[in-house]
Structures are given as structure tokens and as C-alpha cells.
Scaffold this motif. Structure first.
Motif, PDB file in Angstrom:
ATOM      1  N   PRO A 159      -4.057 -32.862   0.729  1.00 45.66           N
ATOM      2  CA  PRO A 159      -4.967 -31.747   0.434  1.00 45.66           C
ATOM      3  C   PRO A 159      -4.367 -30.375   0.713  1.00 45.66           C
ATOM      4  CG  PRO A 159      -6.135 -33.492   1.576  1.00 45.66           C
ATOM      5  CD  PRO A 159      -4.691 -33.842   1.644  1.00 45.66           C
ATOM      6  N   SER A 160      -3.604 -30.243   1.791  1.00 41.77           N
ATOM      7  CA  SER A 160      -2.988 -28.946   2.097  1.00 41.77           C
ATOM      8  C   SER A 160      -1.970 -28.561   1.033  1.00 41.77           C
ATOM      9  CB  SER A 160      -2.302 -28.994   3.468  1.00 41.77           C
ATOM     10  OG  SER A 160      -3.260 -29.013   4.506  1.00 41.77           O
ATOM     11  N   VAL A 161      -1.181 -29.531   0.585  1.00 36.86           N
ATOM     12  CA  VAL A 161      -0.195 -29.244  -0.449  1.00 36.86           C
ATOM     13  C   VAL A 161      -0.883 -28.835  -1.741  1.00 36.86           C
ATOM     14  CG1 VAL A 161       1.652 -30.223  -1.853  1.00 36.86           C
ATOM     15  CG2 VAL A 161       1.516 -30.772   0.584  1.00 36.86           C
ATOM     16  N   VAL A 162      -1.911 -29.587  -2.146  1.00 36.62           N
ATOM     17  CA  VAL A 162      -2.633 -29.270  -3.381  1.00 36.62           C
ATOM     18  C   VAL A 162      -3.309 -27.910  -3.272  1.00 36.62           C
ATOM     19  CG1 VAL A 162      -4.561 -29.949  -4.865  1.00 36.62           C
ATOM     20  CG2 VAL A 162      -2.942 -31.672  -4.056  1.00 36.62           C
ATOM     21  N   ALA A 163      -3.953 -27.637  -2.141  1.00 31.22           N
ATOM     22  CA  ALA A 163      -4.651 -26.362  -1.965  1.00 31.22           C
ATOM     23  C   ALA A 163      -3.706 -25.177  -2.027  1.00 31.22           C
ATOM     24  CB  ALA A 163      -5.408 -26.354  -0.640  1.00 31.22           C
ATOM     25  N   GLY A 164      -2.433 -25.412  -1.705  1.00 35.39           N
ATOM     26  CA  GLY A 164      -1.450 -24.338  -1.807  1.00 35.39           C
ATOM     27  C   GLY A 164      -0.915 -24.127  -3.209  1.00 35.39           C
ATOM     28  N   LEU A 165      -1.352 -24.972  -4.146  1.00 37.09           N
ATOM     29  CA  LEU A 165      -0.854 -24.880  -5.523  1.00 37.09           C
ATOM     30  C   LEU A 165      -1.920 -24.514  -6.538  1.00 37.09           C
ATOM     31  CD1 LEU A 165       1.378 -28.104  -5.534  1.00 37.09           C
ATOM     32  CD2 LEU A 165       2.200 -25.737  -5.491  1.00 37.09           C
ATOM     33  N   VAL A 166      -3.196 -24.616  -6.157  1.00 37.46           N
ATOM     34  CA  VAL A 166      -4.271 -24.404  -7.123  1.00 37.46           C
ATOM     35  C   VAL A 166      -5.250 -23.342  -6.618  1.00 37.46           C
ATOM     36  CG1 VAL A 166      -4.106 -26.812  -7.905  1.00 37.46           C
ATOM     37  CG2 VAL A 166      -5.779 -26.204  -6.152  1.00 37.46           C
ATOM     38  N   GLU A 167      -6.020 -22.800  -7.548  1.00 36.13           N
ATOM     39  CA  GLU A 167      -7.026 -21.798  -7.201  1.00 36.13           C
ATOM     40  C   GLU A 167      -8.354 -22.425  -6.809  1.00 36.13           C
ATOM     41  OE1 GLU A 167      -9.195 -17.897  -9.291  1.00 36.13           O
ATOM     42  OE2 GLU A 167      -7.787 -19.147 -10.424  1.00 36.13           O
ATOM     43  N   ALA A 168      -8.645 -23.598  -7.340  1.00 34.38           N
ATOM     44  CA  ALA A 168      -9.949 -24.226  -7.158  1.00 34.38           C
ATOM     45  C   ALA A 168     -10.130 -24.748  -5.736  1.00 34.38           C
ATOM     46  CB  ALA A 168     -10.103 -25.378  -8.153  1.00 34.38           C
ATOM     47  N   PRO A 169     -11.387 -24.904  -5.279  1.00 34.90           N
ATOM     48  CA  PRO A 169     -11.633 -25.491  -3.960  1.00 34.90           C
ATOM     49  C   PRO A 169     -11.251 -26.963  -3.937  1.00 34.90           C
ATOM     50  CG  PRO A 169     -13.702 -25.171  -5.142  1.00 34.90           C
ATOM     51  CD  PRO A 169     -12.639 -24.495  -5.955  1.00 34.90           C
ATOM     52  N   VAL A 170     -10.870 -27.424  -2.756  1.00 39.87           N
ATOM     53  CA  VAL A 170     -10.427 -28.805  -2.561  1.00 39.87           C
ATOM     54  C   VAL A 170     -11.353 -29.487  -1.555  1.00 39.87           C
ATOM     55  CG1 VAL A 170      -8.579 -30.283  -1.673  1.00 39.87           C
ATOM     56  CG2 VAL A 170      -8.020 -28.298  -3.094  1.00 39.87           C
ATOM     57  N   VAL A 171     -11.853 -30.651  -1.928  1.00 35.02           N
ATOM     58  CA  VAL A 171     -12.621 -31.490  -1.001  1.00 35.02           C
ATOM     59  C   VAL A 171     -11.681 -32.595  -0.539  1.00 35.02           C
ATOM     60  CG1 VAL A 171     -14.647 -32.931  -0.679  1.00 35.02           C
ATOM     61  CG2 VAL A 171     -14.757 -30.977  -2.241  1.00 35.02           C
ATOM     62  N   ALA A 172     -11.380 -32.629   0.742  1.00 35.72           N
ATOM     63  CA  ALA A 172     -10.415 -33.570   1.289  1.00 35.72           C
ATOM     64  C   ALA A 172     -11.108 -34.794   1.860  1.00 35.72           C
ATOM     65  CB  ALA A 172      -9.588 -32.888   2.382  1.00 35.72           C
ATOM     66  N   VAL A 173     -10.565 -35.970   1.535  1.00 37.79           N
ATOM     67  CA  VAL A 173     -11.124 -37.228   2.021  1.00 37.79           C
ATOM     68  C   VAL A 173     -10.035 -38.001   2.761  1.00 37.79           C
ATOM     69  CG1 VAL A 173     -12.422 -39.302   1.430  1.00 37.79           C
ATOM     70  CG2 VAL A 173     -12.525 -37.298  -0.077  1.00 37.79           C
ATOM     71  N   PRO A 174     -10.082 -38.056   4.089  1.00 36.93           N
ATOM     72  CA  PRO A 174      -9.128 -38.896   4.807  1.00 36.93           C
ATOM     73  C   PRO A 174      -9.502 -40.364   4.653  1.00 36.93           C
ATOM     74  CG  PRO A 174     -10.689 -37.924   6.338  1.00 36.93           C
ATOM     75  CD  PRO A 174     -11.010 -37.351   4.986  1.00 36.93           C
ATOM     76  N   THR A 175      -8.507 -41.224   4.534  1.00 32.17           N
ATOM     77  CA  THR A 175      -8.798 -42.656   4.435  1.00 32.17           C
ATOM     78  C   THR A 175      -8.225 -43.381   5.644  1.00 32.17           C
ATOM     79  OG1 THR A 175      -6.785 -43.345   3.262  1.00 32.17           O
ATOM     80  CG2 THR A 175      -8.594 -42.462   1.928  1.00 32.17           C
ATOM     81  N   SER A 176      -8.704 -44.594   5.829  1.00 33.58           N
ATOM     82  CA  SER A 176      -8.250 -45.409   6.957  1.00 33.58           C
ATOM     83  C   SER A 176      -6.966 -46.153   6.632  1.00 33.58           C
ATOM     84  CB  SER A 176      -9.344 -46.398   7.358  1.00 33.58           C
ATOM     85  OG  SER A 176      -9.811 -47.128   6.242  1.00 33.58           O
ATOM     86  N   VAL A 177      -6.296 -45.778   5.540  1.00 34.52           N
ATOM     87  CA  VAL A 177      -5.033 -46.398   5.151  1.00 34.52           C
ATOM     88  C   VAL A 177      -3.909 -45.858   6.040  1.00 34.52           C
ATOM     89  CG1 VAL A 177      -3.315 -46.580   3.318  1.00 34.52           C
ATOM     90  CG2 VAL A 177      -5.750 -46.758   2.765  1.00 34.52           C
ATOM     91  N   GLY A 195      -5.397 -28.194   8.618  1.00 34.94           N
ATOM     92  CA  GLY A 195      -4.463 -27.751   7.591  1.00 34.94           C
ATOM     93  C   GLY A 195      -4.389 -26.237   7.507  1.00 34.94           C
ATOM     94  N   CYS A 196      -3.233 -25.730   7.101  1.00 34.53           N
ATOM     95  CA  CYS A 196      -3.041 -24.282   7.057  1.00 34.53           C
ATOM     96  C   CYS A 196      -3.455 -23.668   5.717  1.00 34.53           C
ATOM     97  CB  CYS A 196      -1.587 -23.934   7.357  1.00 34.53           C
ATOM     98  SG  CYS A 196      -0.423 -24.607   6.163  1.00 34.53           S
ATOM     99  N   ALA A 197      -3.606 -24.465   4.662  1.00 34.75           N
ATOM    100  CA  ALA A 197      -3.993 -23.920   3.359  1.00 34.75           C
ATOM    101  C   ALA A 197      -5.499 -23.678   3.340  1.00 34.75           C
ATOM    102  CB  ALA A 197      -3.592 -24.887   2.240  1.00 34.75           C
ATOM    103  N   PRO A 198      -5.957 -22.465   3.003  1.00 33.46           N
ATOM    104  CA  PRO A 198      -7.391 -22.195   2.962  1.00 33.46           C
ATOM    105  C   PRO A 198      -8.043 -22.819   1.733  1.00 33.46           C
ATOM    106  CG  PRO A 198      -6.192 -20.274   2.211  1.00 33.46           C
ATOM    107  CD  PRO A 198      -5.157 -21.274   2.654  1.00 33.46           C
ATOM    108  N   GLY A 199      -9.364 -22.917   1.782  1.00 33.75           N
ATOM    109  CA  GLY A 199     -10.105 -23.431   0.633  1.00 33.75           C
ATOM    110  C   GLY A 199     -10.260 -24.933   0.614  1.00 33.75           C
ATOM    111  N   VAL A 200     -10.139 -25.589   1.794  1.00 41.62           N
ATOM    112  CA  VAL A 200     -10.263 -27.039   1.885  1.00 41.62           C
ATOM    113  C   VAL A 200     -11.478 -27.384   2.745  1.00 41.62           C
ATOM    114  CG1 VAL A 200      -9.177 -29.189   2.632  1.00 41.62           C
ATOM    115  CG2 VAL A 200      -7.769 -27.349   1.674  1.00 41.62           C
ATOM    116  N   ALA A 201     -12.385 -28.201   2.206  1.00 45.51           N
ATOM    117  CA  ALA A 201     -13.506 -28.745   2.964  1.00 45.51           C
ATOM    118  C   ALA A 201     -13.235 -30.224   3.188  1.00 45.51           C
ATOM    119  CB  ALA A 201     -14.817 -28.560   2.210  1.00 45.51           C
ATOM    120  N   VAL A 202     -13.527 -30.719   4.377  1.00 40.99           N
ATOM    121  CA  VAL A 202     -13.174 -32.092   4.748  1.00 40.99           C
ATOM    122  C   VAL A 202     -14.447 -32.905   4.992  1.00 40.99           C
ATOM    123  CG1 VAL A 202     -11.817 -33.534   6.311  1.00 40.99           C
ATOM    124  CG2 VAL A 202     -11.110 -31.169   5.857  1.00 40.99           C
ATOM    125  N   VAL A 203     -14.506 -34.101   4.402  1.00 40.22           N
ATOM    126  CA  VAL A 203     -15.605 -35.027   4.670  1.00 40.22           C
ATOM    127  C   VAL A 203     -15.103 -36.112   5.616  1.00 40.22           C
ATOM    128  CG1 VAL A 203     -16.712 -34.554   2.458  1.00 40.22           C
ATOM    129  CG2 VAL A 203     -15.114 -36.466   2.644  1.00 40.22           C
TER     130      VAL A 203
END
Length: 283
Positions: A159-177, A195-203
Motif C-alpha cells: 500500500p505504501s508503494v502504491v500510494a506513492g505512485l497514484v493520486e487516488a486514495p488507497v484502502v490497505a488490507v493486511p492479510t494473515s499470509v 507507512g510514510c505515504a499519505p492517503g492510506v486508510a487501513v482496515v
């Protein structure tokens, strides 16, 4: 056993769903059966294959138009709507992205939830940071989305990498993998929260359903930002009735026994999916 909330989508923009985890097959079948009897579409998450077989048996093995099951997403649905057409080109909708193939079940919970609520997501799977070239090749598709759901386990960097590449908001989902030191998803959860990239919400861990609900609400808010607020009723006049009651009726209807058939309670003027509420919706 359960009180169906047929008006939740009208109030909140997102329909009611059943968490199957922790419920017996008998309970799940009773809830979905009640919805089916009332002609009310509903789905349940976290339904494994064995529970699905028993639920289908208890519902009398209904046809595909009445009951559907997705073994990867582990979602069972009654009266499922047609799957929306797949997005193409600059779709501006929701993209569901995974770090690895092992994250797909959680991603599919999100994607199928979106499809069952009328949104066709774009799936971009197996583009984790261990092979960054795979992610970069998908950059045009990612940048065309209005909201992104990023599903990842292990160290949770996606999610941090993606959020640093796009303008849109990112919803991050951690998995138990992950291996033992990932602590069942705690490591990617903490990584995404920090994460250091702004615009990420975590569930929460493995919460594909919650990510879909958040992403759809963001998308809806963006598409209706210029529209006046909906004229919703004064909720303070509403109350929960007795054990057989329904939480969407005015308190006066409960007091007069309207739900037991003495008189049909009158609901405020609402609409369900653009159509006036019918007597069946009020049941």
C-alpha cells in the motif's frame, strides 16, 4: 434469531451483510432464508465449503438465481444481482490489488462484495514489491482508478508503494499470509498503519468486506459531492421493537402492535435503489 435491516442501504449507502464466522450453518440458513422469503437480496461472508453445503441443503438447493456461492471469496448470496460488466480502459472505478497469489481469497472477498453491491472492480493480482517491475507495468491501470484496495501480507509494503505512485486514495488490507514472525497479520497491519505515504486508510486483518465498504463509500462520496444531501427521516422517532420486531419502524408502530399485524405501520417516504418502498420492504 436476527433482525433484518432492509433499509440499511437507504440510510448508509451500503447494504446489510451477514458475518458467517461464528454462526452455525443452521443460523446462516435461517437468516438467508428469511431474506429469500421476503425477496430481499443479502449475502454472508466467511462461509466455508462445508457450511455452504449445509446451508444450500437447508434452503432446499435453490437455483442459481436464488442462491450463489463463491468458494474463493467464501461468500454465499441469496437473490444475487447480475455481475456488473468488467471495467475497460480509463474506468475510474475501484481497483483491487494484491501483493501475491496467497492474498487472493481476501481480495476476492472485497471484489465479490463490490460486485454484489453493484460495482465492477478491476483486479490487479500478484504485483507485490518483490518484483516491482510487475507493479510498474500495471501503473496505467492503477492510476486510472478512483479508489484502490491494496491487499498484502508478509511485510505489508504494497500500500505504501502504491500510494506513492497514484493520486487516488488507497484502502490497505493486511492479510494473515506470512511466516511465523508475521504474527497472523500483525506485522503487515502495523507496517500499513505506520507507512510514510499519505492517503492510506487501513482496515483490520483479512477484512476484505470492510475494505470494499470503505472503497465504495469513497467512490460514492466523490461521485455525489455536488448533489444535495438526501432527505432522510428523523431517526430519533425510530426505535427497536420487541424480539420479533424490526428496527426500521417508528416507535408508535411498535407501541400499537403494528408489527404483530394489528395495523400496517407507516414508514417515512424513502426509496430503495431509486424505487419507492413497497409493502414487502416494510415487512
Amino acid at each position: 434469531l436476527a433482525r433484518l435491516d432492509a433499509l440499511r442501504e437507504t440510510r448508509t449507502g451500503f447494504p446489510e451483510a451477514v458475518l458467517g464466522q461464528g454462526k452455525s450453518a443452521e443460523q446462516v440458513a435461517a437468516i438467508l432464508g428469511a431474506a429469500l422469503q421476503k425477496g430481499h437480496p443479502m449475502f454472508a461472508t466467511r462461509i466455508d465449503a462445508e457450511v455452504n453445503r449445509e446451508v444450500a441443503l437447508r434452503l432446499g438447493h435453490p437455483g442459481a438465481r436464488e442462491y450463489a456461492y463463491d468458494p474463493v471469496a467464501r461468500i454465499a448470496a441469496v437473490l444475487p444481482p447480475p455481475v456488473p460488466p468488467a471495467p475497460a480502459g480509463d474506468h475510474g472505478g475501484i481497483a483491487v490489488v494484491t501483493g501475491g497469489t496467497a492474498d487472493i481469497p481476501v481480495a476476492e472477498e472485497a471484489a465479490r462484495t463490490l460486485e454484489l453491491t453493484g460495482v465492477a472492480p478491476r483486479r490487479v493480482y500478484d504485483v507485490g514489491v518483490a518484483g516491482l517491475d510487475r507493479l510498474l507495468r500495471e501503473l496505467p491501470a492503477l492510476r486510472s482508478a478512483s479508489v484502490l484496495i491494496c491487499v498484502a501480507g508478509m511485510e505489508g509494503a504494497l500500500p505504501s508503494v502504491v500510494a506513492g505512485l497514484v493520486e487516488a486514495p488507497v484502502v490497505a488490507v493486511p492479510t494473515s499470509v506470512g511466516y511465523g514472525a508475521s504474527f497472523g497479520g500483525l506485522v503487515p497491519l502495523m507496517a500499513m498503519l505506520n507507512g510514510c505515504a499519505p492517503g492510506v486508510a487501513v482496515v483490520n486483518v483479512d477484512n476484505g468486506f470492510g475494505a470494499a465498504a470503505m472503497a465504495k463509500k469513497i467512490l460514492r462520496a466523490a461521485s455525489t459531492s455536488a448533489r444535495p444531501a438526501r432527505d432522510l427521516p428523523d431517526m430519533s422517532r425510530w426505535a427497536t421493537c420487541g424480539s420479533s420486531g424490526y428496527s426500521g419502524y417508528p416507535a408508535t408502530a411498535c407501541a400499537t402492535g403494528g408489527l404483530q399485524g394489528a395495523s400496517q405501520p407507516v414508514l417515512p417516504p424513502l426509496a430503495v435503489r431509486g424505487r419507492p418502498i413497497s409493502p414487502r420492504d416494510r415487512e
